[in-house]
Motif scaffolding. Structure first.
Motif, short mmCIF file in Angstrom:
data_model
loop_
_atom_site.label_atom_id
_atom_site.label_comp_id
_atom_site.label_asym_id
_atom_site.label_seq_id
_atom_site.Cartn_x
_atom_site.Cartn_y
_atom_site.Cartn_z
N LEU A 1 0.83 -1.21 0.00
CA LEU A 1 0.00 0.00 0.00
C LEU A 1 0.87 1.26 0.00
CD1 LEU A 1 -2.91 1.10 0.16
CD2 LEU A 1 -2.69 1.04 2.66
N GLY A 2 1.97 1.22 0.77
CA GLY A 2 2.88 2.34 0.79
C GLY A 2 3.58 2.55 -0.54
N ALA A 3 3.85 1.44 -1.24
CA ALA A 3 4.54 1.52 -2.53
C ALA A 3 3.64 2.09 -3.63
CB ALA A 3 5.04 0.14 -2.95
N LEU A 4 2.35 2.10 -3.41
CA LEU A 4 1.42 2.64 -4.42
C LEU A 4 1.64 4.14 -4.65
CD1 LEU A 4 -1.90 0.78 -3.52
CD2 LEU A 4 -0.32 0.30 -5.39
N PHE A 5 2.21 4.83 -3.65
CA PHE A 5 2.55 6.25 -3.87
C PHE A 5 3.63 6.39 -4.93
CE2 PHE A 5 0.73 6.32 0.43
CZ PHE A 5 -0.16 7.38 0.30
N SER A 6 4.55 5.44 -4.95
CA SER A 6 5.59 5.45 -5.99
C SER A 6 4.98 5.19 -7.36
CB SER A 6 6.65 4.39 -5.68
OG SER A 6 7.27 4.65 -4.43
N VAL A 7 4.01 4.28 -7.41
CA VAL A 7 3.34 3.96 -8.67
C VAL A 7 2.66 5.21 -9.23
CG1 VAL A 7 1.44 2.63 -9.70
CG2 VAL A 7 3.03 1.53 -8.08
N ARG A 8 2.06 5.98 -8.33
CA ARG A 8 1.40 7.21 -8.77
C ARG A 8 2.39 8.16 -9.43
NH1 ARG A 8 -1.80 11.34 -4.69
NH2 ARG A 8 -2.62 12.75 -6.28
N SER A 9 3.59 8.25 -8.89
CA SER A 9 4.62 9.12 -9.47
C SER A 9 5.09 8.60 -10.82
CB SER A 9 5.82 9.20 -8.51
OG SER A 9 5.43 9.73 -7.27
N ILE A 10 5.16 7.27 -10.95
CA ILE A 10 5.61 6.67 -12.22
C ILE A 10 4.62 6.98 -13.33
CG2 ILE A 10 5.98 4.44 -13.38
CD1 ILE A 10 7.05 3.40 -10.68
N VAL A 11 3.34 6.88 -13.02
CA VAL A 11 2.31 7.13 -14.03
C VAL A 11 2.40 8.56 -14.55
CG1 VAL A 11 -0.19 7.28 -14.42
CG2 VAL A 11 0.77 5.37 -13.10
N LYS A 12 2.78 9.50 -13.67
CA LYS A 12 2.82 10.91 -14.05
C LYS A 12 4.12 11.31 -14.77
CE LYS A 12 -0.26 12.60 -10.40
NZ LYS A 12 -0.39 13.52 -9.23
N ILE A 13 5.09 10.42 -14.91
CA ILE A 13 6.35 10.76 -15.54
C ILE A 13 6.15 11.13 -17.00
CG2 ILE A 13 8.59 9.84 -16.30
CD1 ILE A 13 8.66 8.16 -13.75
N ASP A 14 6.66 12.29 -17.39
CA ASP A 14 6.66 12.71 -18.78
C ASP A 14 8.03 12.33 -19.36
OD1 ASP A 14 6.82 14.02 -21.23
OD2 ASP A 14 5.78 15.81 -20.50
N PRO A 15 8.09 11.44 -20.35
CA PRO A 15 9.38 10.98 -20.88
C PRO A 15 10.29 12.12 -21.32
CG PRO A 15 7.58 9.65 -21.75
CD PRO A 15 6.96 10.78 -21.01
N LEU A 16 9.76 13.15 -21.97
CA LEU A 16 10.59 14.23 -22.48
C LEU A 16 11.22 15.03 -21.34
CD1 LEU A 16 8.35 15.51 -25.41
CD2 LEU A 16 10.40 14.05 -25.53
N LYS A 17 10.42 15.31 -20.29
CA LYS A 17 10.95 16.06 -19.14
C LYS A 17 11.95 15.22 -18.36
CE LYS A 17 6.97 19.12 -18.44
NZ LYS A 17 5.92 19.53 -17.50
N ALA A 18 11.66 13.92 -18.22
CA ALA A 18 12.53 13.05 -17.45
C ALA A 18 13.90 12.90 -18.10
CB ALA A 18 11.88 11.66 -17.29
N ILE A 19 13.89 12.81 -19.44
CA ILE A 19 15.16 12.65 -20.16
C ILE A 19 15.95 13.97 -20.13
CG2 ILE A 19 16.19 12.18 -22.42
CD1 ILE A 19 13.80 10.32 -22.93
#
Length: 355
Positions: free
Chosen positions: A336-354
């Motif tokens: 359940l605690g790790a689901l916060f990380s999943v939320r951040s992963i879903v929001k990652i924009d590939p162009l901004k991250a790179i």
């Protein structure tokens, strides 16, 4: 799963720290649960041996066994499948050979032909006035033997241990079983012959259809729950264990979140290559399960090993259902605690991250 395992292999030290923290918290939770369960059992081991349904106490006793006083003849007015009288009092015994060696005990006065009689692991059941059957802890912890004489600290009456039984603790104290005549001597001392014996309770098995006025019926679970100190102790340990489980989940969740934030650029590249957010999210969840399960299993193994090394004085007892439940709960709350990380992963924009 492949990505999760590959990351763990690549950063062994980093993930070993996560497992180590989980292991320490799991070990603490398991150990505390063993202490809590063991201490709770010492309040009720002798009661559990009755395999009874209900107990009748005086309605003026405020549900306290020691304060209840019932005429011995009242048992004839109780209509149940099986019934037995019980006289109980706390006491202090001295070893006749070592008068400075004192133990707190609980005396149970019973009839030897009723179902409250204890099973005998060594020696025999009492048959004469002055004979008692003692809990095994008096033998293993205090080194009493068959035939040893003990003296009551209150009235100098002497008793002889003629048998031992197992799992006979009441309110944490070892139980000494005796006949009602012996119990009368224990309670009243030299004036026993001039006193009329009253019992503290009538214990029943099966459906209770009739009881005399002035008696209150308690189910055995209710009776255990109202023992002085029992409910407060159970609540205290329950809250401690519950908070530790939550803390474990928060710690694991924070570790996973920090690790995820450190890999945003990598996840951005993966998403740019067409790898879906769900695949990455599943890898993070799988990684959390592996890390938390590894820590929980290591903590469980050390708990079992620790229980073998503990002295008899420590009231520690493992319950497989409790251990399994707590272990699964730690893993579930960590996920359940790790689901916060999943939320951040879903929001990652590939162009901004790179970048």
């Amino acid at each position: 799963m492949f990505l999760a395992l590959n990351e763990i292999r690549h950063s062994k030290l980093r993930y070993a720290l996560v497992i180590g923290v989980t292991f320490l918290i799991a070990y603490l939770v398991f150990f505390l649960s063993g202490l809590a369960y063991g201490l709770a059992q010492q309040y009720q081991l002798a009661v559990n041996k009755w395999d009874a349904t209900d107990i009748l106490l005086s309605d003026k006793a405020n549900d306290t066994l020691a304060m209840s006083m019932i005429d011995l003849d009242a048992i004839n007015q109780v209509n149940a499948k099986d019934k037995a009288v019980l006289a109980q009092t706390p006491g202090i015994i001295l070893n006749v050979k070592k008068t400075d060696d004192k133990q707190n005990v609980s005396f149970f006065g019973i009839k030897k032909d009723e179902f409250l009689k204890p099973n005998i692991t060594e020696g025999k059941l009492f048959s004469k006035t002055g004979e008692v059957v003692a809990d095994n802890s008096l033998k293993t912890r205090y080194h009493y033997k068959l035939g040893d004489k003990v003296k009551l600290a209150t009235n100098d009456q002497e008793l002889t241990i003629v048998g031992f039984t197992d799992n006979a603790k009441f309110s944490v104290s070892p139980v000494l079983y005796s006949s009602l005549n012996t119990f009368k001597m224990i309670r009243y001392g030299k004036s026993a012959s001039q006193q009329t014996l009253t019992v503290n309770a009538i214990v029943t098995k099966g459906k209770l259809t009739d009881k005399p006025a002035g008696l209150k019926k308690l189910s055995i679970p209710e009776f255990i729950n109202v023992q002085p100190g029992y409910h407060a102790q159970v609540l205290t340990f329950s809250f401690m264990i519950g908070f530790l489980v939550v803390i474990a989940a928060v710690v694991i969740g924070i570790f996973i979140y920090v690790l995820t934030m450190q890999k945003i650029a990598i996840f951005g590249v993966m998403k740019a290559q067409g790898i879906s957010s769900s695949y990455i999210a599943k890898s993070v969840i799988a990684q959390t399960i592996l890390l938390s399960a590894g820590g929980v299993i290591a903590g469980l193994i050390l708990t079992l090993l620790s229980s073998l090394a503990l002295p008899d004085a420590v009231p520690f007892q493992n319950n497989p259902m409790f251990l399994a439940g707590i272990g699964i709960l730690i893993i579930l709350v960590a996920i359940l605690g790790a689901l916060f990380s999943v939320r951040s992963i879903v929001k990652i924009d590939p162009l901004k991250a790179i970048g």
